[in-house]
Design a protein around this motif. Sequence first.
Motif, short mmCIF file in Angstrom:
data_model
loop_
_atom_site.label_atom_id
_atom_site.label_comp_id
_atom_site.label_asym_id
_atom_site.label_seq_id
_atom_site.Cartn_x
_atom_site.Cartn_y
_atom_site.Cartn_z
N LEU A 136 0.82 -1.19 0.00
CA LEU A 136 0.16 -0.03 0.04
C LEU A 136 0.76 1.13 0.14
CD1 LEU A 136 -2.88 1.38 0.10
CD2 LEU A 136 -2.70 1.22 2.89
N GLN A 137 1.88 1.46 0.84
CA GLN A 137 2.83 2.49 0.82
C GLN A 137 3.57 2.71 -0.38
OE1 GLN A 137 3.09 4.39 3.49
NE2 GLN A 137 4.17 5.81 2.29
N SER A 138 4.01 1.52 -1.10
CA SER A 138 4.58 1.65 -2.30
C SER A 138 3.68 2.26 -3.39
CB SER A 138 5.05 0.34 -2.96
OG SER A 138 5.46 -0.01 -4.10
N PHE A 139 2.35 1.84 -3.37
CA PHE A 139 1.38 2.41 -4.23
C PHE A 139 0.99 3.95 -3.96
CE2 PHE A 139 -3.32 3.16 -4.88
CZ PHE A 139 -3.22 3.21 -6.55
N MET A 140 1.03 4.30 -2.66
CA MET A 140 0.87 5.74 -2.26
C MET A 140 1.99 6.46 -2.66
SD MET A 140 -2.32 5.98 -0.81
CE MET A 140 -2.20 7.17 0.58
N ASP A 141 3.34 5.87 -2.65
CA ASP A 141 4.55 6.80 -2.62
C ASP A 141 4.34 7.08 -4.45
OD1 ASP A 141 5.27 6.90 -0.18
OD2 ASP A 141 6.62 5.17 -0.18
N GLY A 142 4.30 6.05 -5.06
CA GLY A 142 4.23 5.88 -6.38
C GLY A 142 5.16 4.90 -6.99
N VAL A 143 4.72 4.81 -8.41
CA VAL A 143 5.55 3.82 -9.08
C VAL A 143 6.73 4.38 -10.05
CG1 VAL A 143 5.43 1.78 -10.67
CG2 VAL A 143 3.37 2.27 -9.02
N ASN A 144 7.74 3.73 -9.96
CA ASN A 144 9.21 4.56 -10.54
C ASN A 144 8.98 4.09 -11.99
OD1 ASN A 144 11.59 5.06 -11.42
ND2 ASN A 144 12.65 4.45 -9.50
N SER A 145 9.03 5.19 -12.75
CA SER A 145 8.91 5.04 -14.23
C SER A 145 10.31 5.42 -14.87
CB SER A 145 7.84 6.04 -14.78
OG SER A 145 6.70 5.71 -14.08
N SER A 146 11.14 5.50 -14.44
CA SER A 146 12.39 5.80 -14.88
C SER A 146 13.19 4.71 -15.65
CB SER A 146 13.67 6.29 -13.88
OG SER A 146 13.73 5.10 -13.02
N ALA A 185 7.87 9.25 -11.99
CA ALA A 185 7.07 8.07 -11.19
C ALA A 185 5.49 8.45 -11.54
CB ALA A 185 7.31 8.14 -9.75
N GLN A 186 4.78 7.37 -11.25
CA GLN A 186 3.37 7.56 -11.58
C GLN A 186 2.78 7.42 -10.03
OE1 GLN A 186 2.24 7.98 -14.61
NE2 GLN A 186 0.07 8.52 -14.34
N PHE A 187 1.74 8.61 -9.83
CA PHE A 187 1.34 8.67 -8.52
C PHE A 187 0.00 8.59 -8.75
CE2 PHE A 187 5.21 10.85 -8.32
CZ PHE A 187 5.83 10.48 -7.27
N TRP A 188 -0.75 7.77 -7.59
CA TRP A 188 -2.28 7.22 -7.95
C TRP A 188 -3.06 8.72 -7.82
CZ3 TRP A 188 -5.96 8.57 -4.20
CH2 TRP A 188 -5.67 9.08 -2.98
N ASP A 189 -2.61 9.63 -6.97
CA ASP A 189 -3.65 10.88 -6.89
C ASP A 189 -3.22 11.99 -8.08
OD1 ASP A 189 -1.24 11.24 -5.71
OD2 ASP A 189 -2.18 12.42 -3.74
N THR A 190 -2.08 12.15 -8.32
CA THR A 190 -1.70 13.19 -9.27
C THR A 190 -1.21 12.84 -10.71
OG1 THR A 190 0.63 13.28 -8.19
CG2 THR A 190 -0.79 14.64 -7.37
N GLY A 191 -0.90 11.68 -10.94
CA GLY A 191 -0.60 10.98 -12.11
C GLY A 191 0.82 11.33 -12.18
N ARG A 192 1.49 11.58 -13.25
CA ARG A 192 2.91 11.71 -13.40
C ARG A 192 3.43 12.90 -12.91
NH1 ARG A 192 5.10 12.81 -19.61
NH2 ARG A 192 4.23 14.73 -19.06
N GLU A 211 6.50 12.07 -3.46
CA GLU A 211 6.45 13.10 -4.68
C GLU A 211 7.15 14.36 -4.27
OE1 GLU A 211 3.65 14.63 -8.33
OE2 GLU A 211 2.95 13.33 -6.80
N VAL A 212 7.86 15.07 -5.01
CA VAL A 212 8.36 16.46 -4.92
C VAL A 212 7.41 17.19 -5.41
CG1 VAL A 212 10.15 17.99 -4.89
CG2 VAL A 212 10.75 15.51 -4.69
#
Length: 405
Positions: A17-27, A52-59, A232-233
Motif C-alpha cells: 500500500l505504501q509503495s502504491f501511495m508513494d508512486g511507481v518508479n517510471s525511470s 514516477a506515476q502517483f495514484w492521486d496526481t498522475g505523472r 512525490e516532490v
Amino acid sequence: MKKSRGRTGRKRRRKHLQSFMDGVNSSHKMEYIKLKKWLKDRGFEDSNLRPAQFWDTGRGLMTTKALQAGDLIISLPEKCLLTTGTVLSSCLGEYIMKWKPPVSPLIALCTFLIAEKHAGEKSLWKPYLDVLPKTYTCPVCLEHDVPLFAENTGTIFNYSALEWAWCTINTRTIYMKHSQRECFSLEPDVYALAPYLDLLNHSPNVQVKAAFNEQTRSYEIWTNSQCKKYEEVFICYGPHDNQRLLLEYGFVTMNNPHSSVYVSSDTLLKYFPPLDKQRNAKIAILKDHDFLENLTFGWDGPSWRLLTALKLLSLGADEFTCWRRTLLGDVISVRNEQQTLNITAKICHFLMEETQHVLLQISQLKSNKENLKKQLALVEALRLEDLKILQKSAEILCDLNMATT
C-alpha cells in the motif's frame, strides 16, 4: 491461520500500500531514458529525482532522498531551456524576424513546437517532445481562425496543432524574463519550457524559491518544505484558486486553501429592493471604490469585501451619510449588522442550491457523454469544492447570527 492474515501478511500489505501511495518508479521507461541522456548531453546531472506515476496526481517526480527546507530540488542548465532565443536560432528564426506585423513571443514558441513535432526524428528536441502530453484538459477556447501564416500551410499548422502547442506553453513554462526584441510584438517575453523540471506537480501546501541563477547559468528551484524519501516532490505554481488552476493548467486540487466562491454583482443586487431611493447612489459608490468585484465566500466564511459591500447596500435612509465609515469597516448600527448577516446567509444558501443543481446536471451528462467524462470530472471536482466552501460559510454565518441575537 493463513499466513496472509498474520503479522508478516500485514507488513507485506502495508508495504504494498505504501509503495502504491508513494508512486511507481517510471525511470526504466524508454522515453525517460532517452530524455535523461539528452539532458545529460546538455549538461544536466541529477541523481535524486525519478519520474514516477502517483495514484492521486498522475505523472510526477519522486525524490530518492529526504529533502529539507533550503535544499536544492533541481538545477536545469540554460542549454536545456526552450525559449524564444531557441526559436530565433533555429531555421524558423529568419522568417520570424522578417514577419510583419511582428508575432508575439507566445506565437513564436507555438510555431516552433508545431514545426519540431512535425519534424519527428529530425527534431533536436524529440526526446522532450516525446514526453509531453498528447492532449490537455484546459478548457481553452481559441478562435478557429487564429491568423498564424499568410499562406495556407495545409494540415501542419492547423487549429488542433496550435491548441496543443498553446496548452503546452501555457501549462508547462517557467517564468523567465528576456530582453525585448524588435522582431516580436510588445507582449512580455517571459516564457521558457524546462524539460524534466516540468514534471514537478503543484501543491498549494509547499513553498519554493525559483529563479534563473546568473552565476551557474541554470534555472534553480529550492524548497522551503520537507519531503520524505520516495515521496512525490511538489512545487507551488502560485497562490491560485481552483478556477484559475483549471483554466490555466487543467486540474484542480482538493482542499485548496486559496479557493473561493465568487459572488456576481447581479446576485448581490437582487436581494435589495429597486425602490430604495439611494440604491443607484450606493451602487455608484461601490463601483467607484471597486467593491463590485472579487466578492467571495472562502473557507473562513464571507470575505471582508463581500460583507462591506452588503453593509453599504443595507444602510437605511438615515444612515446613508455614513457610507465612508462603512467602507472603512466601522459598525453603523445593530440593525445594519443583522440585516447584512441575514442577506449574506440568503446569498450563501442560494449559491449552495445553484451548485447542487449544476452537480446534478454534471452527473446526468457524465452518464450520457462518455467522451467528455474526464473534463466533466474536473468540473465536478471544482463544483464539489465550491459546495464544501459554501457549506462551511453557512456554518460560520449561523454561528455569527446566534452570537448577535
